[in-house]
Enzyme design. Structure first.
Site, short mmCIF file in Angstrom:
data_model
loop_
_atom_site.label_atom_id
_atom_site.label_comp_id
_atom_site.label_asym_id
_atom_site.label_seq_id
_atom_site.Cartn_x
_atom_site.Cartn_y
_atom_site.Cartn_z
N LYS A 70 -64.00 -43.50 -17.22
CA LYS A 70 -65.30 -43.35 -17.89
C LYS A 70 -66.48 -43.71 -16.99
CE LYS A 70 -65.41 -44.39 -22.46
NZ LYS A 70 -65.13 -45.01 -23.77
N ASP A 107 -70.18 -42.78 -27.76
CA ASP A 107 -69.61 -43.94 -28.47
C ASP A 107 -70.61 -44.58 -29.43
OD1 ASP A 107 -67.05 -43.82 -27.39
OD2 ASP A 107 -67.58 -45.03 -25.65
#
Ligand code: ATR
Length: 277
Positions: A70, A107
């Site tokens: 990520k 997120d």
């Protein structure tokens, strides 16, 4: 890629077997009757740059990114959204027709949508939030909370220096609280969020005093295995509104799916059941 080929998307990580994303996207493709495929891919760090070059050429329109890539994908993307840059991680890549790779982090969006669905009466302006943990998930959640106007965020982390780093990145609305002194701030918070791995199956329990939880608070956990962590059980017993972590996982997948496959999916009870299989 021929013009009538079904769009391809997927998720890269290492390992990848644990990822729930294939079930989530597969459920949406099936139930919405859309053409497309979503494929889990185990990609080693050494192959990451090559994979990002090859996947668009193979017909992929984008991918999700999970641990441990990520952070690394930010350096390989051509366009990085401000939020992904400030969070320091991306979970959603779009392979644009002009060849450019666009990186975003959804997120925080997933976190807020989960709260909207299960704690619809929570008002961001109603009081401070308390965030336990200062890792990658915490950064995304802090960003989202500031964006919706939470007046103050108490941030506590076992390793205090990571919480201080968040404060220096995100500004004065963050107040660093010592992990051992967290309870009094928890009592004051309108929203309590656990972003640590504590309480997850095969991990230690959250070692904070939870006696301070009281009615009127919203308490949420990013852990979804078990669905009801000790934090959420204690909060429910204390009369708080509780929100489990599964919804965040499901909602964060929505923007990528919509972009890649051209239709907006819904987070339903059937999807929750499918994701837990
Ligand atoms: P993620 O991207 O999922 O947030 P991470 O960056 O590894 O993962 O962060 C994990 C979080 O859980 C951190 O806040 C971590 O605290 P440290 O910064 O002190 O490591 C927290 N955490 C993990 N195990 C913990 C434990 N046994 N006690 C307290 N906090 C713990």
């Amino acid at each position: 890629m021929t013009l009538d080929a079904a769009p391809l998307a997927g998720v890269i990580g290492h390992p990848i077997a644990h990822s729930r994303s294939p079930q989530v996207h597969g459920h949406w493709l099936r139930t919405m009757g859309l053409r497309g495929h979503y494929i889990p891919m185990d990609i080693h760090h050494d192959d990451l740059a090559d994979a990002l070059k090859m996947l668009p050429k193979m017909g992929f329109v984008g991918i999700n990114v999970t641990i441990p890539h990520k952070e690394a994908v930010l350096k390989l993307a051509d366009i990085v959204t401000d939020r992904a840059s400030l969070i320091g991680a991306a979970n959603t890549l779009i392979f644009r027709p002009d060849g450019k790779i666009h990186a975003d982090n959804t997120d925080g969006y997933g976190f807020l949508e989960n709260l909207k669905q299960y704690a619809p009466n929570w008002d961001p302006a109603s009081g401070p939030a308390m965030v336990l943990g200062a890792g990658g998930a915490s950064r995304a959640i802090v960003f989202a909370l500031l964006e919706v106007g939470v007046p103050e965020i108490f941030i506590t982390n076992r390793t205090r220096i990571r919480a201080e780093q968040l404060q220096s990145d995100f500004g004065k609305k963050l107040k660093v609280i010592d992990w051992h002194l967290a309870s009094s701030s928890m009592a004051e918070a309108a929203l309590v969020v656990n972003t640590t791995s504590l309480g997850m199956v095969n991990h230690p329990e959250l070692n904070l005093n939870l006696d301070v939880l009281h009615p009127g608070q919203v308490v949420t956990d990013i852990v979804y295995n078990p669905l009801e962590t000790t934090l959420l059980r204690r909060a429910r017993e204390a009369g708080c509104v509780t929100v489990d972590g599964l919804g965040m996982l499901l909602h964060q997948a929505v923007p990528g799916f919509e972009r890649w496959f051209g239709a907006r999916p819904e987070v339903t009870e059937a999807l929750r059941i499918e994701a837990l299989k």
